[in-house]
Design a protein around this motif. Structure first.
Motif, PDB file in Angstrom:
ATOM      1  N   GLU A   3       0.840  -1.194   0.000  1.00 49.17           N
ATOM      2  CA  GLU A   3       0.000   0.000   0.000  1.00 49.17           C
ATOM      3  C   GLU A   3       0.875   1.243   0.000  1.00 49.17           C
ATOM      4  OE1 GLU A   3      -3.853  -0.019   2.234  1.00 49.17           O
ATOM      5  OE2 GLU A   3      -2.866  -1.643   3.329  1.00 49.17           O
ATOM      6  N   PHE A   4       0.413   2.262  -0.673  1.00 51.04           N
ATOM      7  CA  PHE A   4       1.184   3.506  -0.761  1.00 51.04           C
ATOM      8  C   PHE A   4       0.250   4.689  -0.528  1.00 51.04           C
ATOM      9  CE2 PHE A   4       2.946   7.157  -2.983  1.00 51.04           C
ATOM     10  CZ  PHE A   4       4.254   7.148  -2.528  1.00 51.04           C
ATOM     11  N   ASP A   5       0.781   5.651   0.215  1.00 49.64           N
ATOM     12  CA  ASP A   5       0.037   6.884   0.467  1.00 49.64           C
ATOM     13  C   ASP A   5       0.993   8.050   0.250  1.00 49.64           C
ATOM     14  OD1 ASP A   5      -1.379   9.071   1.403  1.00 49.64           O
ATOM     15  OD2 ASP A   5      -2.290   7.966   3.062  1.00 49.64           O
ATOM     16  N   PHE A   6       0.610   8.981  -0.610  1.00 53.60           N
ATOM     17  CA  PHE A   6       1.475  10.127  -0.885  1.00 53.60           C
ATOM     18  C   PHE A   6       1.786  10.928   0.375  1.00 53.60           C
ATOM     19  CE2 PHE A   6       0.326   9.267  -5.244  1.00 53.60           C
ATOM     20  CZ  PHE A   6       1.421   9.706  -5.967  1.00 53.60           C
ATOM     21  N   GLU A   7       0.905  10.875   1.354  1.00 55.44           N
ATOM     22  CA  GLU A   7       1.145  11.612   2.601  1.00 55.44           C
ATOM     23  C   GLU A   7       2.417  11.125   3.292  1.00 55.44           C
ATOM     24  OE1 GLU A   7      -0.040  14.169   3.880  1.00 55.44           O
ATOM     25  OE2 GLU A   7      -1.883  14.549   2.764  1.00 55.44           O
ATOM     26  N   CYS A   8       2.784   9.851   3.083  1.00 55.29           N
ATOM     27  CA  CYS A   8       3.970   9.283   3.748  1.00 55.29           C
ATOM     28  C   CYS A   8       5.266   9.889   3.230  1.00 55.29           C
ATOM     29  CB  CYS A   8       4.008   7.762   3.560  1.00 55.29           C
ATOM     30  SG  CYS A   8       2.632   6.900   4.330  1.00 55.29           S
ATOM     31  N   ILE A   9       5.221  10.513   2.053  1.00 62.02           N
ATOM     32  CA  ILE A   9       6.452  11.088   1.490  1.00 62.02           C
ATOM     33  C   ILE A   9       6.308  12.587   1.249  1.00 62.02           C
ATOM     34  CG2 ILE A   9       7.129   8.907   0.390  1.00 62.02           C
ATOM     35  CD1 ILE A   9       6.135  10.235  -2.258  1.00 62.02           C
ATOM     36  N   SER A  33      -5.766  12.039  -2.792  1.00 55.40           N
ATOM     37  CA  SER A  33      -6.281  13.358  -3.162  1.00 55.40           C
ATOM     38  C   SER A  33      -5.209  14.090  -3.961  1.00 55.40           C
ATOM     39  CB  SER A  33      -6.620  14.157  -1.904  1.00 55.40           C
ATOM     40  OG  SER A  33      -6.756  15.522  -2.211  1.00 55.40           O
ATOM     41  N   PRO A  34      -5.579  14.771  -5.036  1.00 56.96           N
ATOM     42  CA  PRO A  34      -4.586  15.519  -5.816  1.00 56.96           C
ATOM     43  C   PRO A  34      -3.815  16.527  -4.970  1.00 56.96           C
ATOM     44  CG  PRO A  34      -6.674  15.405  -6.979  1.00 56.96           C
ATOM     45  CD  PRO A  34      -6.925  14.877  -5.606  1.00 56.96           C
ATOM     46  N   ALA A  35      -4.423  16.993  -3.878  1.00 51.07           N
ATOM     47  CA  ALA A  35      -3.770  18.000  -3.036  1.00 51.07           C
ATOM     48  C   ALA A  35      -2.454  17.495  -2.481  1.00 51.07           C
ATOM     49  CB  ALA A  35      -4.708  18.418  -1.900  1.00 51.07           C
ATOM     50  N   THR A  36      -2.327  16.162  -2.270  1.00 46.83           N
ATOM     51  CA  THR A  36      -1.074  15.624  -1.723  1.00 46.83           C
ATOM     52  C   THR A  36       0.055  15.699  -2.743  1.00 46.83           C
ATOM     53  OG1 THR A  36      -1.680  13.375  -2.400  1.00 46.83           O
ATOM     54  CG2 THR A  36      -2.304  14.062  -0.190  1.00 46.83           C
ATOM     55  N   ILE A  37      -0.296  15.620  -4.012  1.00 44.20           N
ATOM     56  CA  ILE A  37       0.727  15.692  -5.050  1.00 44.20           C
ATOM     57  C   ILE A  37       1.167  17.129  -5.294  1.00 44.20           C
ATOM     58  CG2 ILE A  37       1.224  15.148  -7.479  1.00 44.20           C
ATOM     59  CD1 ILE A  37      -0.738  12.867  -7.292  1.00 44.20           C
ATOM     60  N   TRP A  38       0.236  18.100  -5.107  1.00 41.87           N
ATOM     61  CA  TRP A  38       0.599  19.495  -5.334  1.00 41.87           C
ATOM     62  C   TRP A  38       1.749  19.941  -4.447  1.00 41.87           C
ATOM     63  CZ3 TRP A  38      -1.364  19.331  -9.580  1.00 41.87           C
ATOM     64  CH2 TRP A  38      -2.703  19.214  -9.881  1.00 41.87           C
ATOM     65  N   LYS A  39       1.921  19.291  -3.294  1.00 37.16           N
ATOM     66  CA  LYS A  39       2.974  19.711  -2.360  1.00 37.16           C
ATOM     67  C   LYS A  39       4.375  19.431  -2.910  1.00 37.16           C
ATOM     68  CE  LYS A  39      -0.011  18.509   1.592  1.00 37.16           C
ATOM     69  NZ  LYS A  39      -0.142  17.619   2.773  1.00 37.16           N
ATOM     70  N   MET A  40       4.487  18.503  -3.856  1.00 30.99           N
ATOM     71  CA  MET A  40       5.799  18.046  -4.329  1.00 30.99           C
ATOM     72  C   MET A  40       6.237  18.894  -5.519  1.00 30.99           C
ATOM     73  SD  MET A  40       4.784  14.029  -3.910  1.00 30.99           S
ATOM     74  CE  MET A  40       6.437  13.399  -4.016  1.00 30.99           C
ATOM     75  N   LYS A  41       6.613  20.127  -5.225  1.00 32.85           N
ATOM     76  CA  LYS A  41       6.874  21.118  -6.254  1.00 32.85           C
ATOM     77  C   LYS A  41       8.082  20.789  -7.132  1.00 32.85           C
ATOM     78  CE  LYS A  41       3.509  23.913  -5.097  1.00 32.85           C
ATOM     79  NZ  LYS A  41       2.376  24.123  -6.015  1.00 32.85           N
ATOM     80  N   LYS A  42       9.049  20.013  -6.611  1.00 34.42           N
ATOM     81  CA  LYS A  42      10.258  19.715  -7.381  1.00 34.42           C
ATOM     82  C   LYS A  42      10.148  18.403  -8.155  1.00 34.42           C
ATOM     83  CE  LYS A  42      13.413  22.317  -4.416  1.00 34.42           C
ATOM     84  NZ  LYS A  42      14.675  22.289  -3.630  1.00 34.42           N
ATOM     85  N   LEU A  43       9.007  17.754  -8.070  1.00 32.25           N
ATOM     86  CA  LEU A  43       8.824  16.483  -8.750  1.00 32.25           C
ATOM     87  C   LEU A  43       8.923  16.668 -10.255  1.00 32.25           C
ATOM     88  CD1 LEU A  43       8.230  13.558  -7.850  1.00 32.25           C
ATOM     89  CD2 LEU A  43       5.823  14.000  -8.327  1.00 32.25           C
ATOM     90  N   ARG A  44       9.767  15.838 -10.885  1.00 37.87           N
ATOM     91  CA  ARG A  44       9.991  15.932 -12.330  1.00 37.87           C
ATOM     92  C   ARG A  44       9.498  14.687 -13.070  1.00 37.87           C
ATOM     93  NH1 ARG A  44      13.516  20.276 -12.805  1.00 37.87           N
ATOM     94  NH2 ARG A  44      13.848  19.866 -15.024  1.00 37.87           N
TER      95      ARG A  44
END
Length: 766
Positions: A486-492, A512-523
């Motif tokens: 299982e994976f949760d974006f909140e964990c990273i 939730s898409p909101a968890t991905i928005w936090k990862m601003k440097k993600l390429r």
């Protein structure tokens, strides 16, 4: 099978499409000078002679081009079409019998048969090969035991089967002799050495008269070793074209004995590298011997380790590609495989280059000062960091010391201890690809001790459920690839510097898409099963704000559910260059609500479940694609007239792959009519199991097509005759084809020969 013989062969503004720079190389194995006679002799041994299975050994010292010669023969159209089954594997000094047999089995069966853990691979391979005329290449074999391990799986018979062995050891080549005498690969003559050097340095142009004498001296002192010639060519091609500089190189070469010449030349090439390229090269030697390194992964690893100095462009991917291009053009790195569009897919280190790199790492006790990339930091900053490469010796010591870093003897010398003490805050480990203590111990406690590690790569076995706790301390991570239940974006979400995230999860990742928005440097984001959960708050925030992940370049999901909000989700990836989606059902809304948002999107890989297609109409309007696409792959989608027009609107499209899967049984008849449709830029067309019972095309349909590939072409009657009128067509490849399809390809080849007088079209019947 029929034998087919052939001859010949910056910075962007926000509104501009991305011009992704290709990775190319001056060095092409097929162009090595002086191998034509050798190749002809080996091919005669393969096609003529005894009908019994025979072993043909090619032996000679490192750098003579044994692998290059074997590869040249292996890929020759006459050989490709003569043998029923072909397979190639690199054996090397250390090998795993089952792994090699699995590799050979996959190639022998075109990877169509799944192997289970308890299967007897040797027996499966024997059954596949028996009764067939096969060609197996065992590259870089070191001892008789390796042949005894593998050769027993290659059945005898009177079918003309062959095994090619390449080895450095003459005695072993003679010991393994069957019918044919071992073949000793000779050195290049002085004339051949110069011809090869001139070709690599001047790329087909002639050498200027004022450099001719110096160039001849350089070639002569390469002592006939092709590897030395191409390495020297890669080095002097980057130098000023001054006679005095070339004569210096020639004098240096003249003082080197033959035995150590390759190593000395590699040292010279290494010394001429810019500082940031040296760790890039050394890093590649940490991969296993003969490992075919995926280019896309390698560039992301370099970026994560901050080897790439991004001083000329804001696009660090482009800077990484420039680094690899530089190493390729200096012949320190070689091309292994290419994509259908000609870009390099995998690369490899010559074993002599890898041996040099390992020596270099050992001399430096696996430590190296590395200047990190920073857009706000000057190139010559002294704020460097100490990296320790986890290589074989260090892996053993870590295991022996129960992974307690302060007990490692490698760090106990006076100088190392001083560095370890003073630089402990900047000490970090670059992981060995084999470094996976999973089989002996739980890796998570060790991760807690490697707080400065930038790359975590555990993709093959699921980590324990406690993995989020261990990752909490790894705040410097830039590259994370894991397999979990299982994976949760909140964990990273605390990994604010993360650039690459690859997750394989056995359950759908609901987030939730909101968890991905936090990862601003993600390429680069690659998750196998993704389901976005939109609550009312998310929708409100999304509509009211202009949230963008401007750094995201690639987005891949192997299974994704497309809801009404999802297209607007990747709408916010405005600088996306690659998008790959496997959509679970026919979408109910356009995938690209505004096709001009993704002006930089170059590559789209779209696989769609066929559910709903037969019972719906007008679905084609959901598949209008961004106009700057250069590479498109569509799987599972029906080729209706409207869908063909959607694709034809892509005026910059260079490669198109259509994959029908095996789900066309309900379609009684299908005609692909592109007579009045034009694909002006299309160079590569691949059709995989697409049910085209009738195919119509004009000479204007594919005006610049270079390559046509058809896989599982049981549904095809023929290729349109108009393909004979395409002046750029160079290659037709047919896999699992009908007789009529093969005949139509050969008719096109014959017509081109009659019309032009040149055998410019190569036809491979596989």
């Amino acid at each position: 099978m029929e034998i087919v013989e052939t001859c010949g062969k910056g910075t962007l503004s926000a509104g501009e499409p991305s011009t992704k720079r290709s990775i190319t190389s001056n060095y092409d194995d097929d162009e090595v000078v002086g191998f034509e006679i050798h190749a002809e002799i080996i091919m005669k041994k393969l096609i003529r002679g005894t009908k019994e299975r025979d072993v043909i050994s090619i032996y000679g010292m490192p750098g003579l081009g044994k692998t290059t010669l074997a590869r040249k023969v292996y890929n020759n159209p006459s050989i490709v079409n003569y043998f029923d089954v072909k397979a190639w594997c690199a054996v090397s000094q250390t090998y795993n019998r089952r792994t090699l047999l699995v590799e050979i089995f996959k190639q022998a069966t075109n990877d169509e048969i799944e192997i289970k853990e308890d299967d007897d691979v040797a027996d499966l391979l024997r059954r596949v090969l028996i009764g067939k005329r096969y060609l197996i290449v065992l590259d870089d074999i070191w001892d008789v035991e390796a042949w005894e391990d593998l050769g027993i799986c290659f059945p005898q018979g009177d079918y003309g089967s062959r095994v090619i062995l390449t080895t450095r050891i003459e005695e072993m080549a003679k010991h393994l002799q069957h019918h044919s005498d071992p073949y000793s690969l000779s050195f290049l003559t002085s004339e051949e050495s110069w011809e090869l050097l001139e070709k690599k340095v001047f790329r087909g142009e002639s050498c200027p008269p004022d450099l001719l004498e110096a160039g001849l001296q350089v070639a002569q002192h390469c002592k006939g070793l092709p590897l030395v010639v191409v390495l020297i060519a890669g080095m002097i091609a980057k130098m000023d074209r001054e006679e005095s500089l070339w004569l210096e190189v020639a004098n240096d070469l003249s003082s080197i004995g033959l035995g150590e010449q390759s190593m000395k030349v590699i040292q010279s090439s290494y010394d001429h590298l810019k500082d940031h390229l040296k760790p890039c090269l050394l890093y590649m030697s940490l991969f296993p011997e003969d490992h075919k390194i995926p280019v896309d992964d390698l560039l992301k690893l370099w970026m994560a380790e901050e080897f790439v100095l991004n001083v000329k462009t804001e696009n660090i991917e482009e800077a990484s590609r420039d680094c690899l291009n530089d190493l390729l053009n200096r012949s320190l790195v070689m091309v292994s495989t290419k994509k259908i569009n000609g870009d390099i897919e995998r690369c490899i280190l010559h074993d002599v280059v890898r041996e040099f790199c390992l020596r270099k790492l050992k001399e430096e006790k696996f430590m190296q000062l590395t200047v990190p990339y920073s857009p706000y930091q000057h190139f010559c900053s002294m704020n460097s960091r100490l990296c320790i490469y986890i290589h074989d010796d260090l892996v053993k010591q870590l295991d022996h010391c129960e992974y307690q870093l302060d007990k490692i003897t490698m760090l106990e010398s006076k100088e190392s201890t001083k560095c370890f003490g003073e630089c402990s805050r900047s000490l970090e480990f670059i992981a060995h690809p084999y470094f996976n203590p999973w089989n002996k111990t739980n890796p998570l406690p060790l991760l807690v001790k490697l707080k400065l590690v930038r790359v975590l790569h555990f993709p093959y076995k699921e980590l324990p459920s406690s993995w989020p706790i261990a990752v909490q301390s790894l705040t410097y991570l830039r590259y994370l690839e894991i397999s979990v239940e299982e994976f949760d974006f909140e964990c990273i979400s605390h990994l604010v510097d993360l650039q690459t995230l690859v997750v394989s999860s056995s359950k759908f990742i609901r987030t939730s898409p909101a968890t991905i928005w936090k990862m601003k440097k993600l390429r680069h984001l690659n998750v196998n099963k993704l389901s976005l959960v939109w609550d009312d708050n998310d929708k409100a925030i999304f509509e009211e704000t202009s949230i963008m992940l401007e750094n995201l370049k690639t987005f891949h999901s192997h299974r994704i559910c497309v809801a009404d909000m999802n297209p607007r989700f990747w709408w916010r990836f405005v600088n996306l260059e690659e998008l790959s989606l496997r959509v679970e059902a026919l979408p109910s809304c356009p995938l690209f609500p505004s096709v001009e948002v993704h002006t930089r999107l170059q590559s789209l890989n779209l696989v769609i479940s066929p559910r709903g297609f037969l019972d719906s109409s007008g679905w084609e309007s959901y598949f209008v694609f961004p106009s700057n696409l250069r590479h498109l792959r569509i799987g599972g989608c029906f080729l209706t007239k409207e869908m063909i027009l959607n694709i034809a609107r892509l005026k910059k499209l260079e490669s198109l792959t259509l994959d029908g899967g095996f789900r066309w049984d309900k379609i009684e008849h299908h005609c692909w009519d592109v007579t009045n449709v034009n694909f002006p830029a299309l160079k590569y067309l691949e059709l995989h199991c697409v049910r085209i019972e009738e195919w119509k095309a004009s000479e204007e349909s594919f005006p610049v097509l270079e390559e046509l590939s058809i896989r599982i072409g049981y549904f095809y009657k023929d290729i349109p005759p108009s393909f004979a009128d395409i002046p750029t067509l160079r290659l037709i490849k047919l896999y699992d084809y009908t007789d009529s399809l093969g005949v139509s390809a050969m008719n096109i080849k014959k017509e081109i020969e009659e019309n032009t007088g040149c055998d410019s079209l190569q036809v491979l019947l596989l």
